[in-house]
Design a protein around this motif. Structure first.
Motif, short mmCIF file in Angstrom:
data_model
loop_
_atom_site.label_atom_id
_atom_site.label_comp_id
_atom_site.label_asym_id
_atom_site.label_seq_id
_atom_site.Cartn_x
_atom_site.Cartn_y
_atom_site.Cartn_z
N ASN A 217 0.83 -1.21 0.00
CA ASN A 217 0.00 0.00 0.00
C ASN A 217 0.86 1.26 0.00
O ASN A 217 0.57 2.21 -0.72
CB ASN A 217 -0.94 0.02 1.20
CG ASN A 217 -2.10 -0.93 1.05
OD1 ASN A 217 -2.52 -1.26 -0.05
ND2 ASN A 217 -2.62 -1.41 2.16
N ASN A 218 1.94 1.25 0.79
CA ASN A 218 2.83 2.41 0.85
C ASN A 218 3.52 2.66 -0.49
O ASN A 218 3.90 3.79 -0.79
CB ASN A 218 3.88 2.25 1.94
CG ASN A 218 3.29 2.39 3.32
OD1 ASN A 218 2.22 2.95 3.51
ND2 ASN A 218 3.99 1.85 4.31
N SER A 219 3.67 1.62 -1.28
CA SER A 219 4.30 1.75 -2.59
C SER A 219 3.28 1.97 -3.70
O SER A 219 3.58 1.86 -4.88
CB SER A 219 5.15 0.51 -2.90
OG SER A 219 6.21 0.42 -1.99
N LYS A 220 2.05 2.27 -3.29
CA LYS A 220 0.97 2.64 -4.21
C LYS A 220 0.41 1.50 -5.05
O LYS A 220 -0.21 1.72 -6.08
CB LYS A 220 1.39 3.79 -5.14
CG LYS A 220 1.91 5.01 -4.43
CD LYS A 220 0.88 5.61 -3.52
CE LYS A 220 1.41 6.86 -2.83
NZ LYS A 220 0.75 7.13 -1.59
N TRP A 221 0.60 0.27 -4.62
CA TRP A 221 0.01 -0.85 -5.33
C TRP A 221 -1.46 -0.97 -4.96
O TRP A 221 -1.81 -1.00 -3.79
CB TRP A 221 0.76 -2.15 -5.02
CG TRP A 221 2.03 -2.18 -5.78
CD1 TRP A 221 3.27 -1.87 -5.30
CD2 TRP A 221 2.18 -2.46 -7.16
NE1 TRP A 221 4.18 -1.95 -6.32
CE2 TRP A 221 3.55 -2.31 -7.47
CE3 TRP A 221 1.30 -2.82 -8.19
CZ2 TRP A 221 4.05 -2.52 -8.76
CZ3 TRP A 221 1.80 -3.03 -9.45
CH2 TRP A 221 3.16 -2.89 -9.73
#
Length: 128
Positions: free
Chosen positions: A18-22
């Protein structure tokens, strides 16, 4: 007691993805496929099938499967699943694989044969 694999996914891997925008930009097609089954299982004698194969996570972007993430429980080495995920990558023709125990993540490039530990997952555009 260390987290089991399901706990490791929920507590460590999902937040890192989530933090890597997936999975955040569905209009651009960023997608995380969880427990992605890609075989029906080998046909065995007597008409029975063997165990089905599935990847813990497939990272897909712009309708292209870009990476596989193999998760292990936090009490295991992050690279314990590396050979398994490399086999899956060969079957699925995916270049980048990650093996992780949630606390450490190892990234391997199937094309170059090189790998190293990473602090975070690349975002969809970086991986694309």
């Amino acid at each position: 007691m260390p987290p089991n694999e399901a706990d490791t996914r929920a507590q460590y891997i999902d937040p890192m993805l989530n933090n890597s925008k997936w999975g955040h930009n569905l209009t651009e097609g960023s997608l995380v496929l969880r427990e992605y089954y890609f075989t029906d299982g080998r046909m065995l004698s007597g008409g029975q099938r063997g165990k089905r194969k599935f990847a813990d996570y497939i990272l897909s972007y712009k309708n292209q499967k870009l990476a596989i993430v193999e998760a292990k429980s936090a009490d295991r080495e992050p690279t314990d699943g590396l050979e398994q995920v490399k086999d899956y990558a060969r079957l699925l023709k995916i270049r980048i694989v990650f093996a992780t125990n949630g606390r450490q993540t190892y990234c391997f490039d199937m094309e170059t044969g090189r790998g190293d530990y990473v602090e975070q997952y690349p975002n969809p555009d970086e991986l694309y």
